[in-house]
Design a protein around this motif. Structure first.
Motif, mmCIF file in Angstrom:
data_model
loop_
_atom_site.group_PDB
_atom_site.id
_atom_site.type_symbol
_atom_site.label_atom_id
_atom_site.label_comp_id
_atom_site.label_asym_id
_atom_site.label_seq_id
_atom_site.Cartn_x
_atom_site.Cartn_y
_atom_site.Cartn_z
ATOM 1 N N THR A 72 -1.746 -54.803 -19.907
ATOM 2 C CA THR A 72 -1.610 -54.811 -21.365
ATOM 3 C C THR A 72 -1.850 -53.425 -21.954
ATOM 4 O OG1 THR A 72 -3.922 -55.428 -21.723
ATOM 5 C CG2 THR A 72 -2.314 -57.235 -21.586
ATOM 6 N N LYS A 73 -2.595 -52.600 -21.245
ATOM 7 C CA LYS A 73 -2.879 -51.241 -21.697
ATOM 8 C C LYS A 73 -1.922 -50.212 -21.085
ATOM 9 C CE LYS A 73 -7.761 -52.267 -22.381
ATOM 10 N NZ LYS A 73 -7.523 -52.557 -23.756
ATOM 11 N N LYS A 74 -0.984 -50.717 -20.274
ATOM 12 C CA LYS A 74 -0.012 -49.864 -19.572
ATOM 13 C C LYS A 74 -0.717 -48.878 -18.645
ATOM 14 C CE LYS A 74 3.422 -50.455 -23.124
ATOM 15 N NZ LYS A 74 4.283 -49.848 -24.110
ATOM 16 N N GLN A 95 1.186 -45.561 -17.519
ATOM 17 C CA GLN A 95 2.589 -45.830 -17.223
ATOM 18 C C GLN A 95 3.464 -44.602 -17.500
ATOM 19 O OE1 GLN A 95 3.987 -49.167 -19.482
ATOM 20 N NE2 GLN A 95 5.687 -49.555 -18.099
ATOM 21 N N THR A 96 3.074 -43.827 -18.511
ATOM 22 C CA THR A 96 3.795 -42.598 -18.851
ATOM 23 C C THR A 96 2.782 -41.482 -19.067
ATOM 24 O OG1 THR A 96 3.699 -42.954 -21.237
ATOM 25 C CG2 THR A 96 5.609 -43.914 -20.061
ATOM 26 N N ARG A 97 3.281 -40.276 -19.160
ATOM 27 C CA ARG A 97 2.412 -39.122 -19.418
ATOM 28 C C ARG A 97 1.726 -39.263 -20.788
ATOM 29 N NH1 ARG A 97 -0.325 -35.315 -16.755
ATOM 30 N NH2 ARG A 97 -0.213 -33.289 -17.720
ATOM 31 N N GLN A 100 -1.167 -41.649 -20.453
ATOM 32 C CA GLN A 100 -2.260 -40.965 -19.757
ATOM 33 C C GLN A 100 -3.007 -40.041 -20.705
ATOM 34 O OE1 GLN A 100 -0.646 -41.123 -15.203
ATOM 35 N NE2 GLN A 100 -0.939 -39.108 -16.041
ATOM 36 N N SER A 101 -2.270 -39.294 -21.488
ATOM 37 C CA SER A 101 -2.880 -38.373 -22.447
ATOM 38 C C SER A 101 -3.706 -39.142 -23.483
ATOM 39 C CB SER A 101 -1.790 -37.551 -23.130
ATOM 40 O OG SER A 101 -2.343 -36.663 -24.042
ATOM 41 N N HIS A 102 -3.150 -40.256 -23.962
ATOM 42 C CA HIS A 102 -3.851 -41.098 -24.943
ATOM 43 C C HIS A 102 -5.201 -41.554 -24.395
ATOM 44 C CE1 HIS A 102 -4.525 -44.307 -27.878
ATOM 45 N NE2 HIS A 102 -4.683 -45.135 -26.860
ATOM 46 N N TYR A 103 -5.226 -42.077 -23.180
ATOM 47 C CA TYR A 103 -6.474 -42.566 -22.601
ATOM 48 C C TYR A 103 -7.391 -41.433 -22.161
ATOM 49 C CZ TYR A 103 -5.378 -47.420 -23.118
ATOM 50 O OH TYR A 103 -5.124 -48.652 -23.659
ATOM 51 N N TRP A 104 -6.833 -40.310 -21.769
ATOM 52 C CA TRP A 104 -7.656 -39.144 -21.433
ATOM 53 C C TRP A 104 -8.476 -38.734 -22.658
ATOM 54 C CZ3 TRP A 104 -7.253 -33.808 -22.908
ATOM 55 C CH2 TRP A 104 -8.057 -32.955 -22.164
ATOM 56 N N VAL A 158 -15.797 -49.992 -20.167
ATOM 57 C CA VAL A 158 -15.504 -48.890 -21.065
ATOM 58 C C VAL A 158 -14.129 -49.060 -21.708
ATOM 59 C CG1 VAL A 158 -15.057 -46.396 -21.164
ATOM 60 C CG2 VAL A 158 -17.055 -47.250 -19.936
ATOM 61 N N LEU A 159 -13.143 -49.468 -20.924
ATOM 62 C CA LEU A 159 -11.801 -49.685 -21.485
ATOM 63 C C LEU A 159 -11.802 -50.792 -22.539
ATOM 64 C CD1 LEU A 159 -9.533 -49.381 -18.316
ATOM 65 C CD2 LEU A 159 -9.537 -47.868 -20.302
ATOM 66 N N ALA A 160 -12.574 -51.845 -22.282
ATOM 67 C CA ALA A 160 -12.646 -52.948 -23.236
ATOM 68 C C ALA A 160 -13.265 -52.492 -24.571
ATOM 69 C CB ALA A 160 -13.443 -54.111 -22.651
ATOM 70 N N LEU A 161 -14.216 -51.577 -24.480
ATOM 71 C CA LEU A 161 -14.884 -51.087 -25.688
ATOM 72 C C LEU A 161 -14.078 -50.078 -26.481
ATOM 73 C CD1 LEU A 161 -18.511 -50.617 -24.336
ATOM 74 C CD2 LEU A 161 -17.699 -52.378 -25.921
ATOM 75 N N CYS A 162 -13.112 -49.435 -25.845
ATOM 76 C CA CYS A 162 -12.410 -48.342 -26.546
ATOM 77 C C CYS A 162 -11.189 -48.814 -27.327
ATOM 78 C CB CYS A 162 -12.079 -47.198 -25.587
ATOM 79 S SG CYS A 162 -10.718 -47.460 -24.468
#
Length: 163
Positions: A72-74, A95-97, A100-104, A158-162
């Motif tokens: 769901t978060k790709k 899934q895409t760059r 990745q940048s968004h989650y970084w 951590v992912l659930a909280l962000c």
């Protein structure tokens, strides 16, 4: 060495292959990752989809893991054997760059993210097992599973909280 021409580097390349030791070691390491993939597929059946082992490049051998939460978060995870460091790592990939940048950026306050530079292939790359004992398959497997479970629990929280 990078300044040398390809032709100038070929003798060292040929020497590395001459004894056959490099090929045997590489195949043995790939076999370990394949066994881990089989174990993960069985152990986490219903919890994670486990992709096939990807190899062929001399630097990394890995397989992906994904579940509904990550999907769901790709995002997906990769269990990686880093050949250069001879260690196991867990990578969080987008899934895409752009993802990745968004989650970084979102995870920049966590202990896993290097805020100086985003990795080339992932959101972050964290050592799962820094000094594996490749001669003890049972110990290696148990250590990888234990570290994965601990790290995955932390990452998922951590992912659930962000969001």
């Amino acid at each position: 060495m990078p300044n040398q021409s390809l032709n100038a580097r070929i003798p060292a390349y040929k020497n590395a292959f001459a004894s056959g030791e490099l090929q045997q070691t590489y195949q043995a390491l790939v076999g370990i990752v394949q066994n881990l993939r089989t174990e993960f597929s069985k152990k986490y059946e219903g919890e994670f989809a486990v992709a096939n082992v990807l190899h062929g490049y001399i630097d990394f051998t890995y397989f992906y893991l994904q579940n509904d939460f990550l999907k769901t978060k790709k995002l997906k995870l990769a269990l990686v054997l880093n050949h250069k460091n001879a260690n196991f790592e867990l990578w969080l990939l987008g899934q895409t760059r752009d993802i990745q940048s968004h989650y970084w950026k979102k995870l920049s306050g966590t202990k896993w993210v290097n805020t100086e530079v985003m990795p080339e292939y992932s959101v972050f790359e964290v050592a799962l097992l820094s000094a594996p004992d490749f001669d003890d398959a049972a110990k290696l497997s148990a250590s990888v599973h234990l570290q994965f479970q601990t790290l995955w629990r932390e990452i998922s929280e951590v992912l659930a909280l962000c969001e």
